[in-house]
Design an enzyme around this catalytic site. Structure first.
Site, PDB file in Angstrom:
ATOM      1  N   ALA A 142       0.780  -1.176  -0.112  1.00  0.00           N
ATOM      2  CA  ALA A 142      -0.022  -0.197  -0.029  1.00  0.00           C
ATOM      3  C   ALA A 142       0.908   1.171   0.004  1.00  0.00           C
ATOM      4  O   ALA A 142       2.069   1.238   0.279  1.00  0.00           O
ATOM      5  CB  ALA A 142      -0.963   0.077   1.069  1.00  0.00           C
ATOM      6  N   MET A 143       0.208   2.264  -0.503  1.00  0.00           N
ATOM      7  CA  MET A 143       0.969   3.692  -0.620  1.00  0.00           C
ATOM      8  C   MET A 143       0.142   4.703  -0.095  1.00  0.00           C
ATOM      9  O   MET A 143      -1.011   4.930  -0.401  1.00  0.00           O
ATOM     10  CB  MET A 143       1.391   3.776  -1.902  1.00  0.00           C
ATOM     11  CG  MET A 143       2.192   5.147  -2.137  1.00  0.00           C
ATOM     12  SD  MET A 143       3.750   5.259  -1.396  1.00  0.00           S
ATOM     13  CE  MET A 143       3.980   7.067  -1.214  1.00  0.00           C
ATOM     14  N   GLU A 144       1.021   5.528   0.972  1.00  0.00           N
ATOM     15  CA  GLU A 144       0.185   6.631   1.754  1.00  0.00           C
ATOM     16  C   GLU A 144      -0.101   8.032   1.025  1.00  0.00           C
ATOM     17  O   GLU A 144      -0.025   9.098   1.733  1.00  0.00           O
ATOM     18  CB  GLU A 144       1.000   6.803   2.972  1.00  0.00           C
ATOM     19  CG  GLU A 144       2.400   7.600   2.709  1.00  0.00           C
ATOM     20  CD  GLU A 144       3.757   6.434   2.744  1.00  0.00           C
ATOM     21  OE1 GLU A 144       3.544   5.445   2.061  1.00  0.00           O
ATOM     22  OE2 GLU A 144       4.722   6.931   3.070  1.00  0.00           O
ATOM     23  N   GLU A 181      -1.082   3.057   6.920  1.00  0.00           N
ATOM     24  CA  GLU A 181      -1.005   4.270   5.676  1.00  0.00           C
ATOM     25  C   GLU A 181      -1.549   5.331   6.333  1.00  0.00           C
ATOM     26  O   GLU A 181      -1.374   6.642   5.983  1.00  0.00           O
ATOM     27  CB  GLU A 181      -1.680   3.725   4.473  1.00  0.00           C
ATOM     28  CG  GLU A 181      -1.041   2.548   3.873  1.00  0.00           C
ATOM     29  CD  GLU A 181       0.395   2.604   3.796  1.00  0.00           C
ATOM     30  OE1 GLU A 181       1.142   3.672   3.592  1.00  0.00           O
ATOM     31  OE2 GLU A 181       0.840   1.270   3.618  1.00  0.00           O
TER      32      GLU A 181
HETATM   33  N1  BES Z   1       5.591   4.062   1.691  1.00  0.00           N
HETATM   34  C1  BES Z   1       5.185   2.615   1.735  1.00  0.00           C
HETATM   35  C2  BES Z   1       5.226   2.052   0.232  1.00  0.00           C
HETATM   36  C3  BES Z   1       6.338   1.882  -0.386  1.00  0.00           C
HETATM   37  C4  BES Z   1       7.246   0.977   0.019  1.00  0.00           C
HETATM   38  C5  BES Z   1       6.518   2.821  -1.302  1.00  0.00           C
HETATM   39  C6  BES Z   1       8.315   0.870  -0.643  1.00  0.00           C
HETATM   40  C7  BES Z   1       7.836   2.909  -2.350  1.00  0.00           C
HETATM   41  C8  BES Z   1       8.711   1.891  -1.829  1.00  0.00           C
HETATM   42  C9  BES Z   1       4.028   2.172   2.624  1.00  0.00           C
HETATM   43  O1  BES Z   1       3.572   3.124   3.687  1.00  0.00           O
HETATM   44  C10 BES Z   1       4.286   0.753   3.188  1.00  0.00           C
HETATM   45  O2  BES Z   1       5.193   0.747   3.766  1.00  0.00           O
HETATM   46  N2  BES Z   1       3.532  -0.093   2.652  1.00  0.00           N
HETATM   47  C11 BES Z   1       3.924  -1.515   3.152  1.00  0.00           C
HETATM   48  C12 BES Z   1       2.771  -2.024   3.837  1.00  0.00           C
HETATM   49  C13 BES Z   1       2.688  -1.588   5.267  1.00  0.00           C
HETATM   50  C14 BES Z   1       1.326  -2.185   5.850  1.00  0.00           C
HETATM   51  C15 BES Z   1       3.983  -2.309   5.848  1.00  0.00           C
HETATM   52  C16 BES Z   1       4.332  -2.360   2.026  1.00  0.00           C
HETATM   53  O3  BES Z   1       4.009  -1.775   0.812  1.00  0.00           O
HETATM   54  O4  BES Z   1       4.592  -3.418   2.022  1.00  0.00           O
HETATM   55 ZN    ZN Z   2       4.901   2.710   5.473  1.00  0.00          ZN
END
Ligand code: BES
Ligand code: ZN
Length: 838
Positions: A259-261, A295
């Site tokens: 997911a992406m915030e 997120e």
């Molecule tokens: N900011 C990240 C998404 C992301 C990860 C963008 C790597 C670019 C590169 C997001 O907040 C995140 O951490 N997503 C996790 C899920 C979360 C529940 C741990 C993910 O995508 O694994």
């Molecule tokens: Zn994150």
């Protein structure tokens, strides 16, 4: 080491007017950006980030200027005839490509009533905004954005902020969105296409909507409910209103990570948001709450206040990965999310950080290519574990106050780790920096040896390396402030050696598994094993520590096995997760027929009590943990070749006309029993058919897992061959490959496949973080000298900045597993021959 040049110092954007007109059919987009900026020092040339764009025209302050785009560091240089200084308005026209790589602007494919459809979505973190428009693509370069999108008539168009105006022009609609808050480029986003939503209002008036492709909108209710509740809670907890009028949650059919915030427009892969009460497992449902919590927390911690540079990425990710459990705890305290935290994030932190090739939580990022490699277990898991330790040290009130202070003080700005420590110090009056700096600035964690004497216990700490070769060659004098719990009091042990008066309970020293360290009880372990602790987390820690110590040669593996054999009365889920993963790991590393056979028997004997208690059929209104434990116990029994379990599993598989005929929580065990024990060709055909027609992303994941679990060589090959076809979505490649490596009948073939298809993988995933895990998949699969040589032969030539760390970590994992095997295989054989059970 080279350093990423920072462009913000020579060109400071204040506002972007961004116009984008994507063309779905032609997979291209046209765009224009008008940047209002400040040029602090006189110069004739300014640089912006741009990557893969075709720059058509550039104008500064009304005058056409020259432009050149360099691949190196993704720099677009604009050259004026006369010196520029102060306020500048830069206009650039450009065009770019839409590719399937799931960053920049990318397509998400799906079907609706048998017709092929496509959403277009964006993914800009970490540095992909530059693939869509020229900008200063650094987290510290915060600005406001006015986005205008041209899209086909009749489609839903979403961006960070609500639309300000919409105009129909021919077949197109031009939507201008309201000005965003001051924010970083990596948080900008839009999605458009055919989608439907449900909505609710939070107490504060914020509109919350959850979106999915049209025929999945019935699956957004659970997420919507959770989102509203968590948002309300965070407004209260942070004491800062949600900074936007509206927040959208969108499930995308194709998505690189989980997911992406994006601010106000949070995007998810479908499994991370959609819940269909009949077809979603409890495990996945749990994940959905966790991801939403994660997120949403970023909307404040990350979006409102952002790290200055990627070397402090952990601030974002570590914090969000901590508070997600906090959020789950609020909605579903009966799920005991902190136990889940220990079993996942905490355990994985201790595993990666045991390597020589780990890195400190605060890590220099000298090369842009390295940015994506730090979205790793250290930033997420060690980061969140360290925050959890700090939360325990400060207590909930001081922690909360400090946090609010930090967020208020730095709203719409950027910070470093130090700023967080200062805020927490100010509100708590405690030496936060002193406590935390070792944990975040130094790599690794300690093992604390506990030696009971008459009245006292003697303590000594040293850095824990899992690899005995590293233990020999590397001296690390780091001394950590180790929090210990002694008879209900908190003590910081911050010396190399020391002594304490004897506590009532040794296993309670690291109560709750809060401290990020291992405890080595030496010979005292035998005594502790006789009467296992009553607290489940203490039982977990005792077993976990013992296996980590055995792997690192601090303890012989028989001792860890002696301890394991006392867990047959166990009833706690995460302790069972640990038991099952340790058995799986040993079977993989020792790779020996006799050993495997003996572990099969041991598994059934250990699981017997729970197996008899739980059986196959879910009871009405049963306990959350029983529901999660059942598939685990059945899986362990199936591994143990428990005949009735296998027969029952097969019967369920054969009787099912579609996956939904099988209870959602049991699908994965049933499918894997079918893959291993079913009539192979018909089982494969059935699973593949279901896979191809699966409508739910979770079913597709589980079925993909089963398809890589067959033992017949021709079926192994068949599944490997599927990976490069349209049958496997780009977003799922990593799961297929790691699944196939985890199958002992497939691992050699998978290794050959990977070597043969390396450039294909690079082409598909080269820009993705997934790529850096590939060497780690390989390393953890093997444990022999021969494979170490093969590993080196293949990877030594491939150490690019984006891969070097993964390659080193994979190699080290292979090496310590090999040493473990060589050292203990005989004693494990002997132990299993005798195999006691208490
Ligand atoms: N900011 C990240 C998404 C992301 C990860 C963008 C790597 C670019 C590169 C997001 O907040 C995140 O951490 N997503 C996790 C899920 C979360 C529940 C741990 C993910 O995508 O694994
Ligand atoms: Zn994150």
């Amino acid at each position: 080491m080279k350093n990423v040049p920072r462009l913000l110092e020579q060109f400071t954007p204040k506002h972007y007017d961004l116009f984008l007109a994507p063309d779905r059919e032609a997979s291209v987009f046209n765009g224009k950006v008008v940047v209002t900026a400040d040029i602090p020092k006189p110069t004739t040339a300014v640089k912006l980030h741009a990557k893969g764009l075709n720059i058509k025209a550039a104008i500064i302050n009304g005058q056409p200027v020259g432009s050149s785009l360099a691949e190196k560091n993704d720099e677009l240089t604009l050259t004026a005839k006369e010196k520029l200084r102060g306020k500048a308005i830069i206009e650039i026209e450009f065009a770019g490509k839409i590719t399937e790589h799931m960053h920049g602007i990318y397509p998400c494919n799906f079907e609706l009533n048998g017709k092929k459809k496509q959403l277009l979505a964006t993914q800009f973190e970490s540095h992909h905004a530059r693939e869509v428009f020229p900008c200063i693509d650094e987290p510290a370069a915060k600005a406001t954005f006015d986005l205008t999108l041209t899209t086909p008539v009749g489609e839903t168009v979403l961006a960070n902020t609500p639309p300000r105006s919409q105009k129909k022009i021919g077949d197109s609609v031009v939507t201008s969105f309201e000005t965003t808050p001051i924010m970083s480029t990596y948080l900008l986003a839009f999605v458009y296409g055919e989608m439907r939503s449900k909505e609710k209002k939070a107490k504060s008036g914020v509109l919350v909507r959850a979106w999915a492709i049209p025929d999945k909108v019935s699956q957004v209710d659970f997420a919507l409910d959770c989102a509203v509740k968590i948002l309300e809670h965070f407004e209260d907890y942070f004491r800062i209103p949600f900074p936007l009028p509206r927040c959208d949650f969108v499930a995308l059919p194709d998505f690189a990570s989980g997911a992406m915030e994006n601010w106000g427009l949070i995007t998810f892969r479908e499994v991370a948001l959609l819940v269909d009460e009949k077809n979603t497992s409890l495990d996945t449902k749990q994940e959905v709450v966790r991801v939403i919590g994660h997120e949403l927390a970023h909307q404040w911690f990350g979006n409102l206040v952002t790290m200055e540079w990627w070397d402090d990425l952990w601030l974002n990710e570590g914090f969000a990965s901590w508070i997600e459990a906090f959020a789950v705890d609020l909605l579903f305290p009966e799920w005991r999310p902190w136990e889940n935290f220990v079993s996942t994030r905490y355990m994985s932190a201790l595993s990666l950080d045991a390597l020589e090739h780990t890195h400190p939580v605060q890590v220099p990022v000298p090369d842009p290519e390295e940015i994506r490699t730090i979205f790793d277990s250290i930033s997420y898991n060690k980061g969140s574990s360290v925050i959890r330790m700090l939360h325990a040290y400060l207590g909930p009130e001081d922690f909360q106050k400090g946090l609010t202070h930090y967020l208020k003080q730095h709203s719409y700005k950027n910070t470093t780790t130090n700023d967080l420590w200062s805020a927490l110090e100010q509100t708590s009056g405690k030496p936060v920096r002193k406590f935390m700096s070792v944990w975040t600035e130094q790599p690794g964690f300690p093992v604390v040896t506990v030696a009971p004497r008459q009245e006292q216990i003697e303590l000594e700490q040293t850095r824990y390396f899992i690899n005995p070769r590293v233990q020999k060659k590397k001296r690390d004098a780091t001394v950590w402030p180790v929090p210990l719990r002694v008879n209900g009091d908190d003590i910081l042990f911050d010396k190399k050696k020391g002594a304490l008066s004897k506590p009532d309970s040794l296993t309670a020293l690291n109560t709750g598994a809060t401290g990020l360290y291992l405890l080595n009880f030496g010979d005292t372990l035998d005594g502790l094993a006789v009467r296992l602790p009553e607290n489940q987390l203490e039982r977990w820690t005792l077993l976990h520590n013992s296996f980590q110590l055995a792997k690192g040669s601090f303890l012989s593996t028989d001792k860890a096995l002696d301890l394991l054999s006392r867990y047959s009365q166990e009833d706690n889920l995460i302790v069972w997760e640990l038991i099952s993963s340790q058995i799986g790991h040993m079977v993989r590393v020792f790779e020996d027929k006799e050993i495997r056979r003996a572990f099969r028997k041991l598994s059934v004997r250990l699981a017997r009590k729970q197996l008899d208690r739980l059986g196959w059929d879910p009871k009405k209104d049963e306990d959350h943990f029983d529901q999660l434990l059942r598939p685990l116990i059945l899986g362990l029994a199936a591994f143990g070749r428990e005949e009735t379990v296998i027969a029952d599993g097969l019967r369920r598989f054969e009787a099912a006309k579609s996956p939904s005929d099988i209870d959602a929580d049991l699908r994965s065990v049933v499918f894997s029993i079918a893959a291993r024990h079913g009539e192979e060709s018909s089982a494969y055909r059935k699973l593949l058919g279901w896979y191809r027609s699966a409508r739910s992303a979770e079913d597709r994941e589980i079925l993909g897992g089963a398809l890589t679990d067959f033992k017949q060589p021709e079926l192994v090959e068949k599944s490997l061959a599927l990976i490069t076809t349209k049958d496997v979505r780009l977003q799922d490649i990593g799961q297929w490959v790691s699944g196939s490596f985890a199958n002992r009948h497939a691992k050699q073939a998978t290794w050959l496949w990977l070597k043969k298809n390396w450039s294909w993988v690079e082409d598909k995933l080269g820009q993705d973080m997934m790529m850096s895990y590939f060497p780690i998949f390989v390393g953890r699969t093997f444990a022999t000298q021969e494979m170490l040589k093969e590993y080196d032969a293949f990877f030594s030539k491939r150490k690019t900045p984006g891969l070097a760390r993964g390659i080193a970590q994979g190699r080290e994992t292979l090496e310590w597993q090999m040493l473990w095997r060589e050292r203990d295989i005989e004693s494990v054989q002997r132990w299993l021959g005798l195999s006691p059970l208490y």
